[in-house]
Motif scaffolding. Structure first.
Motif, mmCIF file in Angstrom:
data_model
loop_
_atom_site.group_PDB
_atom_site.id
_atom_site.type_symbol
_atom_site.label_atom_id
_atom_site.label_comp_id
_atom_site.label_asym_id
_atom_site.label_seq_id
_atom_site.Cartn_x
_atom_site.Cartn_y
_atom_site.Cartn_z
ATOM 1 N N MET A 1 -6.448 15.769 12.516
ATOM 2 C CA MET A 1 -5.714 14.637 11.995
ATOM 3 C C MET A 1 -4.240 14.993 11.952
ATOM 4 S SD MET A 1 -8.242 13.140 9.008
ATOM 5 C CE MET A 1 -6.890 12.432 8.171
ATOM 6 N N ASN A 2 -3.593 14.745 13.031
ATOM 7 C CA ASN A 2 -2.177 15.093 13.103
ATOM 8 C C ASN A 2 -1.373 13.963 13.736
ATOM 9 O OD1 ASN A 2 -3.183 15.317 15.676
ATOM 10 N ND2 ASN A 2 -2.007 17.130 16.188
ATOM 11 N N ILE A 3 -1.730 12.730 13.421
ATOM 12 C CA ILE A 3 -1.060 11.577 14.014
ATOM 13 C C ILE A 3 -0.141 10.950 12.976
ATOM 14 C CG2 ILE A 3 -1.374 9.332 15.098
ATOM 15 C CD1 ILE A 3 -4.176 10.260 15.943
ATOM 16 N N LEU A 4 1.111 10.760 13.365
ATOM 17 C CA LEU A 4 2.088 10.081 12.516
ATOM 18 C C LEU A 4 2.508 8.776 13.173
ATOM 19 C CD1 LEU A 4 4.546 12.928 11.464
ATOM 20 C CD2 LEU A 4 2.786 11.874 10.086
ATOM 21 N N ALA A 5 2.676 7.755 12.361
ATOM 22 C CA ALA A 5 3.222 6.486 12.828
ATOM 23 C C ALA A 5 4.684 6.435 12.393
ATOM 24 C CB ALA A 5 2.441 5.325 12.242
ATOM 25 N N ILE A 6 5.580 6.178 13.344
ATOM 26 C CA ILE A 6 7.013 6.159 13.047
ATOM 27 C C ILE A 6 7.583 4.795 13.402
ATOM 28 C CG2 ILE A 6 9.267 7.153 13.585
ATOM 29 C CD1 ILE A 6 7.868 9.777 14.183
ATOM 30 N N LEU A 42 1.883 -1.783 12.489
ATOM 31 C CA LEU A 42 1.627 -0.573 11.699
ATOM 32 C C LEU A 42 0.386 -0.734 10.828
ATOM 33 C CD1 LEU A 42 2.435 2.217 10.536
ATOM 34 C CD2 LEU A 42 3.822 0.965 8.873
ATOM 35 N N LEU A 43 0.283 -1.853 10.139
ATOM 36 C CA LEU A 43 -0.852 -2.072 9.248
ATOM 37 C C LEU A 43 -2.170 -2.115 10.021
ATOM 38 C CD1 LEU A 43 0.767 -4.666 6.841
ATOM 39 C CD2 LEU A 43 0.194 -2.286 6.332
ATOM 40 N N LYS A 44 -2.177 -2.751 11.187
ATOM 41 C CA LYS A 44 -3.390 -2.774 12.021
ATOM 42 C C LYS A 44 -3.729 -1.368 12.503
ATOM 43 C CE LYS A 44 -4.634 -7.027 11.977
ATOM 44 N NZ LYS A 44 -5.846 -7.402 11.261
ATOM 45 N N LEU A 45 -2.707 -0.596 12.857
ATOM 46 C CA LEU A 45 -2.917 0.778 13.298
ATOM 47 C C LEU A 45 -3.567 1.619 12.198
ATOM 48 C CD1 LEU A 45 -2.379 2.894 15.547
ATOM 49 C CD2 LEU A 45 -0.182 3.321 14.435
ATOM 50 N N ILE A 46 -3.068 1.502 10.985
ATOM 51 C CA ILE A 46 -3.618 2.253 9.862
ATOM 52 C C ILE A 46 -5.036 1.776 9.543
ATOM 53 C CG2 ILE A 46 -3.389 2.699 7.380
ATOM 54 C CD1 ILE A 46 -0.314 2.521 7.845
ATOM 55 N N GLU A 47 -5.248 0.475 9.601
ATOM 56 C CA GLU A 47 -6.562 -0.091 9.289
ATOM 57 C C GLU A 47 -7.637 0.368 10.271
ATOM 58 O OE1 GLU A 47 -8.600 -4.495 8.606
ATOM 59 O OE2 GLU A 47 -6.511 -4.352 9.250
ATOM 60 N N HIS A 48 -7.262 0.490 11.545
ATOM 61 C CA HIS A 48 -8.253 0.793 12.578
ATOM 62 C C HIS A 48 -8.254 2.239 13.043
ATOM 63 C CE1 HIS A 48 -9.436 -3.361 12.876
ATOM 64 N NE2 HIS A 48 -8.170 -3.708 12.977
ATOM 65 N N ASN A 49 -7.374 3.071 12.504
ATOM 66 C CA ASN A 49 -7.326 4.462 12.935
ATOM 67 C C ASN A 49 -7.247 5.387 11.715
ATOM 68 O OD1 ASN A 49 -6.914 6.944 14.083
ATOM 69 N ND2 ASN A 49 -5.438 6.206 15.579
ATOM 70 N N PRO A 50 -8.384 5.892 11.265
ATOM 71 C CA PRO A 50 -8.374 6.768 10.087
ATOM 72 C C PRO A 50 -7.770 8.145 10.357
ATOM 73 C CG PRO A 50 -10.582 6.596 10.995
ATOM 74 C CD PRO A 50 -9.727 5.643 11.770
ATOM 75 N N ARG A 51 -7.399 8.430 11.605
ATOM 76 C CA ARG A 51 -6.776 9.717 11.923
ATOM 77 C C ARG A 51 -5.274 9.743 11.625
ATOM 78 N NH1 ARG A 51 -10.069 13.123 14.678
ATOM 79 N NH2 ARG A 51 -11.939 12.223 15.571
ATOM 80 N N GLU A 70 1.187 -2.707 0.849
ATOM 81 C CA GLU A 70 0.134 -3.055 1.804
ATOM 82 C C GLU A 70 -0.510 -1.795 2.397
ATOM 83 O OE1 GLU A 70 1.109 -6.224 4.616
ATOM 84 O OE2 GLU A 70 2.700 -6.838 3.248
ATOM 85 N N ILE A 71 0.301 -0.788 2.696
ATOM 86 C CA ILE A 71 -0.251 0.473 3.203
ATOM 87 C C ILE A 71 -1.117 1.114 2.127
ATOM 88 C CG2 ILE A 71 0.321 2.827 3.917
ATOM 89 C CD1 ILE A 71 2.848 1.651 5.268
ATOM 90 N N ASN A 72 -0.646 1.070 0.890
ATOM 91 C CA ASN A 72 -1.389 1.660 -0.222
ATOM 92 C C ASN A 72 -2.731 0.972 -0.443
ATOM 93 O OD1 ASN A 72 -1.714 1.996 -3.502
ATOM 94 N ND2 ASN A 72 -0.819 3.775 -2.472
ATOM 95 N N GLN A 73 -2.800 -0.324 -0.149
ATOM 96 C CA GLN A 73 -4.077 -1.041 -0.245
ATOM 97 C C GLN A 73 -5.071 -0.517 0.785
ATOM 98 O OE1 GLN A 73 -5.208 -3.333 -2.381
ATOM 99 N NE2 GLN A 73 -3.325 -3.265 -3.569
ATOM 100 N N LEU A 74 -4.570 -0.107 1.961
ATOM 101 C CA LEU A 74 -5.440 0.405 3.019
ATOM 102 C C LEU A 74 -5.832 1.857 2.787
ATOM 103 C CD1 LEU A 74 -3.605 -1.134 6.105
ATOM 104 C CD2 LEU A 74 -5.794 -1.872 5.131
#
Length: 181
Positions: A1-6, A42-51, A70-74
């Motif tokens: 798990m080393n994926i960052l969203a920027i 970003l929110l869709k990415l976090i929702e669908h990618n637990p990595r 919203e990120i905190n909700q996910l």
């Protein structure tokens, strides 16, 4: 798990150049970097990618208190790193202060330190979400201990002595046999 969203503010040199430097420093920390186009992406990415193990974004450009909520909700433990400048207004509530939210100022030649802190935040996140048994199993494999009382025998080397054993080894992988306790 080393994926960052920027998500950065693009088109402004004093913001783009520190992000470019950070990109290079994070690559040295062996992060895979993803660049969502907007908050919805970003929110869709976090929702669908637990990595995803962290988010970096520009505080001023992305309606940040709402985005953080919203990120905190996910994922309430996901570390959030926000870039600010000297004129940024940080208007956050007590509830938002409970989030794993970290601030960095846009500055040249600061990328190595920011990358190091980002690595620490993501390591803490992974440590927090990993259960004790899983941590112990990871430690056991990392220490390279071998037992003789289980089918894994010496990390599966016995399986690699026959064609069927090789198929079994290739299917399950080395870590399965190393952790066969």
């Amino acid at each position: 798990m080393n994926i960052l969203a920027i998500m950065g503010a693009h088109g402004v040199f004093y913001k783009d150049e520190p992000l470019r430097e950070l990109d290079a420093a994070l690559n040295l920390q062996v992060f895979q970097l993803l660049y969502p186009r907007n908050s919805d992406d970003l929110l869709k990415l976090i929702e669908h990618n637990p990595r995803i193990s962290g988010v970096v974004f520009d505080w001023d450009a992305h309606n940040s208190p709402e985005l953080c909520g919203e990120i905190n909700q996910l994922n309430e433990y996901l570390p959030l790193c926000a870039f600010i400048n000297t004129h940024s207004q940080i208007d956050i509530s007590v509830n938002e202060m409970r989030m794993p939210l970290h601030f960095f100022e846009y500055a040249l030649n600061a990328a190595d330190g920011i990358a190091l802190h980002t690595r620490q935040y993501t390591d803490d996140y992974i440590d927090h979400v990993t259960q004790p048994l899983t941590k112990a199993l990871f430690t056991y494999v990392k220490e390279g201990k071998y037992t003789f009382c289980t089918p894994g025998h010496m990390a599966g080397t016995a399986f690699q002595k026959s064609p069927v054993g090789c198929l079994f080894y290739d299917f399950f992988g080395a870590n399965t046999l190393k952790s066969d306790i």
